[in-house]
Design a protein around this motif. Structure first.
Motif, PDB file in Angstrom:
ATOM      1  N   GLY A  99      42.075  38.979  37.103  1.00  0.00           N
ATOM      2  CA  GLY A  99      43.281  39.675  37.535  1.00  0.00           C
ATOM      3  C   GLY A  99      43.830  40.606  36.472  1.00  0.00           C
ATOM      4  N   LEU A 100      43.835  40.156  35.200  1.00  0.00           N
ATOM      5  CA  LEU A 100      44.308  41.016  34.112  1.00  0.00           C
ATOM      6  C   LEU A 100      43.451  42.267  33.987  1.00  0.00           C
ATOM      7  CD1 LEU A 100      45.150  38.335  31.390  1.00  0.00           C
ATOM      8  CD2 LEU A 100      46.761  39.692  32.732  1.00  0.00           C
ATOM      9  N   ASN A 101      42.148  42.104  34.200  1.00  0.00           N
ATOM     10  CA  ASN A 101      41.229  43.245  34.167  1.00  0.00           C
ATOM     11  C   ASN A 101      41.635  44.301  35.199  1.00  0.00           C
ATOM     12  OD1 ASN A 101      38.563  44.792  34.537  1.00  0.00           O
ATOM     13  ND2 ASN A 101      38.573  43.476  36.339  1.00  0.00           N
ATOM     14  N   ILE A 102      41.965  43.859  36.400  1.00  0.00           N
ATOM     15  CA  ILE A 102      42.338  44.797  37.474  1.00  0.00           C
ATOM     16  C   ILE A 102      43.664  45.488  37.161  1.00  0.00           C
ATOM     17  CG2 ILE A 102      42.885  45.000  39.930  1.00  0.00           C
ATOM     18  CD1 ILE A 102      41.066  42.550  40.396  1.00  0.00           C
ATOM     19  N   ILE A 103      44.651  44.718  36.642  1.00  0.00           N
ATOM     20  CA  ILE A 103      45.961  45.295  36.307  1.00  0.00           C
ATOM     21  C   ILE A 103      45.816  46.363  35.226  1.00  0.00           C
ATOM     22  CG2 ILE A 103      48.221  44.805  35.315  1.00  0.00           C
ATOM     23  CD1 ILE A 103      48.017  43.728  38.100  1.00  0.00           C
ATOM     24  N   PHE A 158      40.401  51.131  50.367  1.00  0.00           N
ATOM     25  CA  PHE A 158      39.849  50.062  51.200  1.00  0.00           C
ATOM     26  C   PHE A 158      39.018  49.079  50.375  1.00  0.00           C
ATOM     27  CE2 PHE A 158      40.512  53.507  54.336  1.00  0.00           C
ATOM     28  CZ  PHE A 158      41.399  52.842  55.167  1.00  0.00           C
ATOM     29  N   VAL A 159      38.478  49.552  49.235  1.00  0.00           N
ATOM     30  CA  VAL A 159      37.760  48.645  48.338  1.00  0.00           C
ATOM     31  C   VAL A 159      38.695  47.543  47.851  1.00  0.00           C
ATOM     32  CG1 VAL A 159      36.649  48.442  46.077  1.00  0.00           C
ATOM     33  CG2 VAL A 159      36.024  50.320  47.604  1.00  0.00           C
ATOM     34  N   ASP A 160      39.875  47.941  47.358  1.00  0.00           N
ATOM     35  CA  ASP A 160      40.820  46.942  46.851  1.00  0.00           C
ATOM     36  C   ASP A 160      41.374  46.066  47.959  1.00  0.00           C
ATOM     37  OD1 ASP A 160      41.249  47.227  43.880  1.00  0.00           O
ATOM     38  OD2 ASP A 160      41.506  49.317  44.473  1.00  0.00           O
ATOM     39  N   ARG A 169      46.240  54.404  46.258  1.00  0.00           N
ATOM     40  CA  ARG A 169      45.146  53.775  45.512  1.00  0.00           C
ATOM     41  C   ARG A 169      45.688  52.867  44.411  1.00  0.00           C
ATOM     42  NH1 ARG A 169      42.631  58.050  44.225  1.00  0.00           N
ATOM     43  NH2 ARG A 169      42.987  58.194  41.983  1.00  0.00           N
ATOM     44  N   MET A 170      46.717  53.356  43.686  1.00  0.00           N
ATOM     45  CA  MET A 170      47.317  52.554  42.627  1.00  0.00           C
ATOM     46  C   MET A 170      48.003  51.308  43.203  1.00  0.00           C
ATOM     47  SD  MET A 170      46.502  53.834  39.776  1.00  0.00           S
ATOM     48  CE  MET A 170      44.946  54.187  40.616  1.00  0.00           C
ATOM     49  N   PHE A 171      48.684  51.493  44.335  1.00  0.00           N
ATOM     50  CA  PHE A 171      49.353  50.353  44.977  1.00  0.00           C
ATOM     51  C   PHE A 171      48.331  49.300  45.406  1.00  0.00           C
ATOM     52  CE2 PHE A 171      50.719  48.232  48.890  1.00  0.00           C
ATOM     53  CZ  PHE A 171      51.868  47.589  48.432  1.00  0.00           C
ATOM     54  N   ALA A 172      47.225  49.743  46.017  1.00  0.00           N
ATOM     55  CA  ALA A 172      46.196  48.806  46.474  1.00  0.00           C
ATOM     56  C   ALA A 172      45.571  48.069  45.294  1.00  0.00           C
ATOM     57  CB  ALA A 172      45.122  49.558  47.263  1.00  0.00           C
ATOM     58  N   LEU A 222      48.101  45.572  43.908  1.00  0.00           N
ATOM     59  CA  LEU A 222      48.190  44.450  44.845  1.00  0.00           C
ATOM     60  C   LEU A 222      46.987  43.531  44.696  1.00  0.00           C
ATOM     61  CD1 LEU A 222      49.759  43.157  47.186  1.00  0.00           C
ATOM     62  CD2 LEU A 222      48.433  44.591  48.764  1.00  0.00           C
ATOM     63  N   ASN A 223      45.827  44.120  44.509  1.00  0.00           N
ATOM     64  CA  ASN A 223      44.605  43.350  44.276  1.00  0.00           C
ATOM     65  C   ASN A 223      44.737  42.518  42.998  1.00  0.00           C
ATOM     66  OD1 ASN A 223      41.997  42.366  44.215  1.00  0.00           O
ATOM     67  ND2 ASN A 223      41.041  44.322  43.747  1.00  0.00           N
ATOM     68  N   GLY A 224      45.245  43.147  41.930  1.00  0.00           N
ATOM     69  CA  GLY A 224      45.405  42.433  40.668  1.00  0.00           C
ATOM     70  C   GLY A 224      46.417  41.312  40.758  1.00  0.00           C
ATOM     71  N   VAL A 225      47.557  41.586  41.374  1.00  0.00           N
ATOM     72  CA  VAL A 225      48.598  40.558  41.514  1.00  0.00           C
ATOM     73  C   VAL A 225      48.099  39.405  42.374  1.00  0.00           C
ATOM     74  CG1 VAL A 225      50.879  40.091  42.478  1.00  0.00           C
ATOM     75  CG2 VAL A 225      50.508  42.174  41.144  1.00  0.00           C
ATOM     76  N   THR A 226      47.389  39.719  43.449  1.00  0.00           N
ATOM     77  CA  THR A 226      46.823  38.664  44.306  1.00  0.00           C
ATOM     78  C   THR A 226      45.877  37.776  43.511  1.00  0.00           C
ATOM     79  OG1 THR A 226      46.973  40.087  46.261  1.00  0.00           O
ATOM     80  CG2 THR A 226      45.479  38.202  46.379  1.00  0.00           C
TER      81      THR A 226
END
Length: 396
Positions: free
Chosen positions: A56-60, A181-183, A15-18, A21-25
């Protein structure tokens, strides 16, 4: 018991990896959009870049909060909320700037933080959280759907991408989708949006066209417009006759401070044809509609651009000329060469629907539209519908 704990740890790590990855993308999308802005200096790209940076910063930061149970969540959570709301406001304002409606879009975007504040006193914390999370997706998605319907802009990839993100977040709020799967789904939705950004299928006026429209200096001032929609009935197939009419109309307009834009299809009439017959090239802006053009409008030289042969883009082009001329109080004539070829290519029903939708806007604008056609190339019952819609039929 050990296997259950191991599965839980694995799920948490995935979950943390996804999420990371979502934030970095999202941050990478911000960087690529900013590079596009550096090349073409279109303000909506800058607004979108800032929006995706905040997003993106919000997600990270959310990923860091969830991965560190020792960290006190209150202040970081307020920061993530601020970044999420700020990013959404910039993205929605950029959508408005795309169609020269920046102020209207900004006012609408202010609903993004306003809705959660209004709901603060009437909703419990969990419901309030979902209202804050879903409001931006609702507003951004439906604003683009509105643009698609109102302005005829072919922003299909934007609509699909943002509605996809909306449905993913709704499914998450209803516990219908695993967070992993959400991310991953969010990454897919943003990829669709990004593809729409780098290969835009919407039409916007290029800056040199705007400069052309405001460059006219009248020697005599035009009268008020009584006939906004004129059909030019060509009595013969002699090309010199239609060229002479366009050149004379352009010269007359230049003398009166009216700007003239010629939309010519498939290079049936080229700049060389007009210049060879005495056209002052500085007095006419030419848009070439050609099939297979990758970008919506490409500028190749002064006072000329090329756009794709697409009725949606033609629709938006007319709308933007009307909006800009009304905003700056500039008189403008659009000459379409030829209506007959548009009908033969796209079918009379689609063309009639497009022109009928523009009639009300034209009649209250500073724009007059001339459409050249060859009546003998059409069936009488079809072309009669266009003639009835026109304010005047001019025979030459």
């Amino acid at each position: 018991m050990f296997e259950i704990i191991s599965d839980s740890i694995l799920q948490f790590q995935l979950r943390m990896f996804a999420r990371l990855l979502n934030g970095v993308t999202t941050l990478l999308i911000s960087v690529f959009i900013y590079r596009i802005y550096q090349r073409n200096r279109k303000r909506f790209y800058l607004l979108w870049s800032i929006g995706f940076l905040s997003y993106g910063l919000n997600i990270i930061i959310r990923a860091i909060i969830d991965s560190n149970p020792v960290l006190k969540p209150t202040m970081p959570q307020w920061l993530t909320l601020f970044l999420f709301m700020t990013g959404s406001v910039f993205i929605m304002t950029g959508i408005g700037d795309l169609i020269d409606k920046t102020r209207m879009a900004l006012m609408s975007a202010l609903l993004i933080p306003a809705v959660p504040l209004i709901a603060y006193n009437v909703a419990n914390p969990e419901v309030l959280g979902w209202i804050a999370a879903l409001t931006p997706y609702f507003l951004i998605s439906f604003s683009q759907f509105f643009i698609r319907r109102k302005y005829g802009a072919a922003v299909d990839l934007f609509v699909v991408g943002w509605f996809f993100l909306l449905f993913v977040n709704i499914a998450w709020s209803l516990n219908m989708m695993n967070p992993i799967f959400v991310d991953l789904s969010a990454i897919f939705g943003k990829a669709i949006i990004f593809f729409g950004m780098i290969r835009p299928q919407f039409t916007y006026l290029v800056d040199d066209m705007k400069r052309f429209l405001i460059s006219g200096v009248p020697e005599a001032y035009p009268d008020s417009i009584e006939e906004h929609y004129t059909l030019v009935n060509l009595q013969s197939m002699e090309k010199d006759k239609e060229i002479d009419w366009i050149i004379n109309k352009t010269a007359e307009n230049t003398h009166r401070g009216i700007r003239t834009i010629l939309v010519t299809l498939y290079d049936l009439l080229t700049p060389s044809d007009l210049v060879a017959n005495g056209l002052d090239r500085e007095s006419l802006y030419i848009i070439r509609m050609l099939p297979g053009v990758d970008h919506s409008i490409q500028s190749f030289e002064d006072n000329m651009a090329t756009m794709n042969d697409d009725l949606n883009q033609l629709n938006l082009l007319i709308t933007e000329i009307i909006n800009f001329s009304d905003e700056r109080k500039i008189r403008c004539d659009i000459i379409l060469y030829t209506l007959s070829w548009v009908i033969h290519t796209h079918g009379w029903r689609k063309v009639f629907h497009l022109l009928a939708s523009k009639t009300a806007d034209l009649k209250t604008s500073n724009v007059k539209m001339y459409q050249i056609y060859f009546p003998e190339t059409h069936q009488m019952e079809e072309i009669t519908k266009f003639e009835k819609m026109a304010d005047r039929i001019l025979k030459i």
